[in-house]
Design a protein around this motif. Structure first.
Motif, PDB file in Angstrom:
ATOM      1  N   CYS A  63       3.475  -2.235  11.461  1.00 20.66           N
ATOM      2  CA  CYS A  63       2.860  -1.915  10.172  1.00 20.66           C
ATOM      3  C   CYS A  63       3.920  -1.783   9.077  1.00 20.66           C
ATOM      4  CB  CYS A  63       2.048  -0.628  10.261  1.00 20.66           C
ATOM      5  SG  CYS A  63       0.377  -0.859  10.885  1.00 20.66           S
ATOM      6  N   GLN A  64       3.519  -2.153   7.868  1.00 19.66           N
ATOM      7  CA  GLN A  64       4.316  -1.874   6.684  1.00 19.66           C
ATOM      8  C   GLN A  64       3.929  -0.493   6.162  1.00 19.66           C
ATOM      9  OE1 GLN A  64       3.047  -5.075   4.197  1.00 19.66           O
ATOM     10  NE2 GLN A  64       4.265  -6.627   5.276  1.00 19.66           N
ATOM     11  N   VAL A  65       4.803   0.101   5.379  1.00 18.13           N
ATOM     12  CA  VAL A  65       4.531   1.388   4.768  1.00 18.13           C
ATOM     13  C   VAL A  65       4.260   1.157   3.285  1.00 18.13           C
ATOM     14  CG1 VAL A  65       5.442   3.663   4.181  1.00 18.13           C
ATOM     15  CG2 VAL A  65       5.907   2.666   6.445  1.00 18.13           C
ATOM     16  N   GLU A  66       3.114   1.654   2.848  1.00 16.39           N
ATOM     17  CA  GLU A  66       2.722   1.518   1.439  1.00 16.39           C
ATOM     18  C   GLU A  66       2.761   2.891   0.786  1.00 16.39           C
ATOM     19  OE1 GLU A  66      -1.510   0.726   0.013  1.00 16.39           O
ATOM     20  OE2 GLU A  66      -0.584  -1.255  -0.163  1.00 16.39           O
ATOM     21  N   THR A  67       3.455   3.013  -0.322  1.00 11.88           N
ATOM     22  CA  THR A  67       3.599   4.292  -1.018  1.00 11.88           C
ATOM     23  C   THR A  67       2.845   4.252  -2.343  1.00 11.88           C
ATOM     24  OG1 THR A  67       5.659   3.547  -2.039  1.00 11.88           O
ATOM     25  CG2 THR A  67       5.832   4.742   0.046  1.00 11.88           C
ATOM     26  N   ALA A  68       2.611   5.431  -2.885  1.00 16.65           N
ATOM     27  CA  ALA A  68       1.904   5.537  -4.164  1.00 16.65           C
ATOM     28  C   ALA A  68       2.801   5.123  -5.309  1.00 16.65           C
ATOM     29  CB  ALA A  68       1.423   6.970  -4.357  1.00 16.65           C
TER      30      ALA A  68
END
Length: 234
Positions: A229-234
């Motif tokens: 998985c990739q990490v998505e941030t705000a």
């Protein structure tokens, strides 16, 4: 259990013990005896671990004075393995097998020491702890862990400050991607609620090898999902 590998290791051990006896009784030169002794010592730990797994009563404290008894016990273990191989070959088609060492490294690296010692429940517990730690590190979160961490990590909700999300690769507009994301939430919850929590809170419980291996395989799937998985941030 990899039966062929175990058979090879025990046969090599028995051959080494026999060679040591021959060179010792023949009063050959000191170098030949020393080389035979060193080979036996190198093969002993793995051979004794295999014998322990098959039957703890087969393993006795090793000494140079009881090599004959040790060799007999190793031959008994060989017989057990050969019988097991014949059963697998003759009682219907042999299905695929899972080798623990081929599980995701996060899982097996954490579990292997406990598994080798025969502590299957603790092995599963340590695997779960390792996955939680890796998920915390990837998301950069230390405030929550385990099931709650992964529930928040895999949710389809948009990321928030301090609450990044795991995102599977692929087209996010497809039903397949949405199903995979939602399934990960449920799967992670099942792993930690239905397996890890039982392992932690029921200390008198121990699982058999097959059951525990299935639980490790489930955690291995979860580890692979987190890993890709990739990490998505705000």
């Amino acid at each position: 259990m990899n039966i062929e590998w175990c058979i090879d290791r025990l046969e090599a051990y028995c051959d080494a013990l026999l060679t040591l006896d021959k060179v010792t009784y023949a009063n050959t030169n000191h170098r030949a005896i020393e080389e035979a002794e060193q080979l036996v010592l190198r093969l002993s730990p793995t051979a004794h671990t295999i014998m322990q797994r098959l039957d703890p009563e087969l393993v006795a404290r090793y000494s140079w004075d009881n090599r004959w008894e040790v060799r007999q016990h190793a031959n008994v273990a060989l017989g057990m393995l050969l019988d097991r191989r014949e059963v697998e070959e003759n009682l219907g088609p042999k299905g695929p097998s899972i080798h623990a060492s081929q599980l995701h490294s996060w899982v097996w690296d954490a579990a292997s020491t406990f598994w080798t010692a025969g502590h299957h429940r603790e092995a599963v517990e340590q695997a779960a702890r390792a996955i939680s730690a890796h998920a915390q590190a990837k998301l950069g979160r230390k405030d929550i862990s385990e099931g709650n961490l992964l529930k928040q990590g895999f949710t389809r909700e948009d990321p928030k400050p301090g609450a990044p999300r795991f995102r599977f690769p692929g087209d996010r507009n497809t039903e397949t991607w949405r199903s995979r994301q939602e399934g990960a939430v449920a799967f992670a919850s099942g792993c930690f609620t239905g397996v890890r929590n039982v392992a932690v809170h029921q200390h008198t419980l121990d699982w058999g090898e097959q059951e525990a291996l299935e639980y490790l395989a489930a955690f291995s799937v979860l580890a692979r999902w987190i890993d890709i998985c990739q990490v998505e941030t705000a």
